[in-house]
Design a protein around this motif. Sequence first.
Motif, PDB file in Angstrom:
ATOM      1  N   VAL A 104      84.873  34.344 -91.469  1.00  0.00           N
ATOM      2  CA  VAL A 104      86.238  34.383 -90.923  1.00  0.00           C
ATOM      3  C   VAL A 104      86.406  33.390 -89.777  1.00  0.00           C
ATOM      4  N   PHE A 105      85.425  33.332 -88.881  1.00  0.00           N
ATOM      5  CA  PHE A 105      85.581  32.512 -87.674  1.00  0.00           C
ATOM      6  C   PHE A 105      85.063  31.090 -87.790  1.00  0.00           C
ATOM      7  N   TYR A 106      84.058  30.850 -88.613  1.00  0.00           N
ATOM      8  CA  TYR A 106      83.415  29.541 -88.594  1.00  0.00           C
ATOM      9  C   TYR A 106      83.423  28.782 -89.918  1.00  0.00           C
ATOM     10  N   CYS A 107      83.631  29.468 -91.022  1.00  0.00           N
ATOM     11  CA  CYS A 107      83.688  28.742 -92.298  1.00  0.00           C
ATOM     12  C   CYS A 107      84.620  29.476 -93.272  1.00  0.00           C
ATOM     13  N   ALA A 109      86.153  28.540 -77.422  1.00  0.00           N
ATOM     14  CA  ALA A 109      85.324  29.605 -76.859  1.00  0.00           C
ATOM     15  C   ALA A 109      85.980  30.974 -77.022  1.00  0.00           C
ATOM     16  N   SER A 110      87.303  31.018 -77.031  1.00  0.00           N
ATOM     17  CA  SER A 110      87.985  32.304 -77.217  1.00  0.00           C
ATOM     18  C   SER A 110      87.661  32.881 -78.587  1.00  0.00           C
ATOM     19  N   ASN A 111      87.492  32.016 -79.592  1.00  0.00           N
ATOM     20  CA  ASN A 111      87.093  32.491 -80.917  1.00  0.00           C
ATOM     21  C   ASN A 111      85.680  33.044 -80.889  1.00  0.00           C
ATOM     22  N   ASP A 112      84.797  32.397 -80.109  1.00  0.00           N
ATOM     23  CA  ASP A 112      83.427  32.888 -79.987  1.00  0.00           C
ATOM     24  C   ASP A 112      83.419  34.301 -79.406  1.00  0.00           C
ATOM     25  N   LYS A 113      84.233  34.507 -78.394  1.00  0.00           N
ATOM     26  CA  LYS A 113      84.312  35.838 -77.764  1.00  0.00           C
ATOM     27  C   LYS A 113      84.832  36.875 -78.754  1.00  0.00           C
ATOM     28  N   LEU A 114      85.860  36.513 -79.493  1.00  0.00           N
ATOM     29  CA  LEU A 114      86.439  37.443 -80.456  1.00  0.00           C
ATOM     30  C   LEU A 114      85.454  37.726 -81.593  1.00  0.00           C
ATOM     31  N   PHE A 115      84.777  36.688 -82.078  1.00  0.00           N
ATOM     32  CA  PHE A 115      83.755  36.872 -83.111  1.00  0.00           C
ATOM     33  C   PHE A 115      82.712  37.871 -82.636  1.00  0.00           C
ATOM     34  N   TYR A 116      82.171  37.651 -81.450  1.00  0.00           N
ATOM     35  CA  TYR A 116      81.118  38.524 -80.919  1.00  0.00           C
ATOM     36  C   TYR A 116      81.632  39.955 -80.768  1.00  0.00           C
ATOM     37  N   SER A 117      82.829  40.084 -80.257  1.00  0.00           N
ATOM     38  CA  SER A 117      83.421  41.401 -80.050  1.00  0.00           C
ATOM     39  C   SER A 117      83.582  42.165 -81.364  1.00  0.00           C
ATOM     40  N   LEU A 118      84.110  41.503 -82.365  1.00  0.00           N
ATOM     41  CA  LEU A 118      84.349  42.176 -83.644  1.00  0.00           C
ATOM     42  C   LEU A 118      83.058  42.487 -84.388  1.00  0.00           C
ATOM     43  N   VAL A 119      82.118  41.550 -84.406  1.00  0.00           N
ATOM     44  CA  VAL A 119      80.858  41.766 -85.121  1.00  0.00           C
ATOM     45  C   VAL A 119      80.061  42.883 -84.465  1.00  0.00           C
ATOM     46  N   THR A 120      80.007  42.881 -83.140  1.00  0.00           N
ATOM     47  CA  THR A 120      79.225  43.930 -82.464  1.00  0.00           C
ATOM     48  C   THR A 120      79.935  45.280 -82.480  1.00  0.00           C
ATOM     49  N   LYS A 121      81.234  45.268 -82.708  1.00  0.00           N
ATOM     50  CA  LYS A 121      81.941  46.543 -82.875  1.00  0.00           C
ATOM     51  C   LYS A 121      81.541  47.181 -84.203  1.00  0.00           C
ATOM     52  N   ASP A 122      81.455  46.353 -85.252  1.00  0.00           N
ATOM     53  CA  ASP A 122      81.066  46.853 -86.575  1.00  0.00           C
ATOM     54  C   ASP A 122      79.571  47.135 -86.679  1.00  0.00           C
ATOM     55  N   ALA A 123      78.767  46.385 -85.931  1.00  0.00           N
ATOM     56  CA  ALA A 123      77.311  46.550 -85.969  1.00  0.00           C
ATOM     57  C   ALA A 123      76.791  46.542 -84.531  1.00  0.00           C
ATOM     58  N   PRO A 124      76.914  47.673 -83.829  1.00  0.00           N
ATOM     59  CA  PRO A 124      76.563  47.744 -82.401  1.00  0.00           C
ATOM     60  C   PRO A 124      75.138  47.300 -82.058  1.00  0.00           C
ATOM     61  N   THR A 125      74.212  47.413 -82.999  1.00  0.00           N
ATOM     62  CA  THR A 125      72.847  46.996 -82.709  1.00  0.00           C
ATOM     63  C   THR A 125      72.761  45.501 -82.427  1.00  0.00           C
ATOM     64  N   LEU A 126      73.736  44.729 -82.888  1.00  0.00           N
ATOM     65  CA  LEU A 126      73.732  43.290 -82.644  1.00  0.00           C
ATOM     66  C   LEU A 126      74.102  42.949 -81.197  1.00  0.00           C
ATOM     67  N   LYS A 127      74.541  43.934 -80.412  1.00  0.00           N
ATOM     68  CA  LYS A 127      74.850  43.696 -79.000  1.00  0.00           C
ATOM     69  C   LYS A 127      73.605  43.297 -78.220  1.00  0.00           C
ATOM     70  N   ALA A 128      72.437  43.583 -78.769  1.00  0.00           N
ATOM     71  CA  ALA A 128      71.191  43.216 -78.105  1.00  0.00           C
ATOM     72  C   ALA A 128      70.978  41.698 -78.111  1.00  0.00           C
ATOM     73  N   VAL A 129      71.757  40.998 -78.899  1.00  0.00           N
ATOM     74  CA  VAL A 129      71.652  39.543 -78.996  1.00  0.00           C
ATOM     75  C   VAL A 129      72.764  38.928 -78.146  1.00  0.00           C
ATOM     76  N   SER A 130      72.442  37.876 -77.414  1.00  0.00           N
ATOM     77  CA  SER A 130      73.454  37.237 -76.578  1.00  0.00           C
ATOM     78  C   SER A 130      74.554  36.620 -77.441  1.00  0.00           C
ATOM     79  N   ARG A 131      75.743  36.526 -76.854  1.00  0.00           N
ATOM     80  CA  ARG A 131      76.855  35.921 -77.586  1.00  0.00           C
ATOM     81  C   ARG A 131      76.532  34.485 -78.004  1.00  0.00           C
ATOM     82  N   PRO A 132      75.990  33.635 -77.107  1.00  0.00           N
ATOM     83  CA  PRO A 132      75.682  32.270 -77.556  1.00  0.00           C
ATOM     84  C   PRO A 132      74.710  32.226 -78.741  1.00  0.00           C
TER      85      PRO A 132
END
Length: 105
Positions: free
Chosen positions: A95-98, A27-50
């Motif tokens: 990077v995180f999943y494949c 789950a820590s990887n999931d959090k880091l993935f979400y954090s990094l992706v939404t930092k680069d593309a802030p519009t994706l913050k509208a989507v839940s992490r899960p």
Amino acid sequence: MRKIIGILLALPLIFGVAAPASAAVPASNDKLFYSLVTKDAPTLKAVSRPQLVKTARATCKFLRSGFTIMDAYEMMEENLFTEKEISAFIAGAIVFYCPEQADNY
């Protein structure tokens, strides 16, 4: 914005069912993935992490089934994602999943 959210919610269905449980990532990887992706593309913050994680795993399953990164890119582009959103999302998924798909990036 709502269209982007709807499309992201549908992507696992487009790419196929989410990755099997055997592809579990901490789950820590999931959090880091979400954090990094939404930092680069802030519009994706509208989507839940899960949901974003589920979509990333589905994208990896799509890539593992023989499709190319360009195939994934074009599918997302057809669904009105920006180049920045697509690049951030696909790079993060790889990077995180494949990571075995990195040579194809």
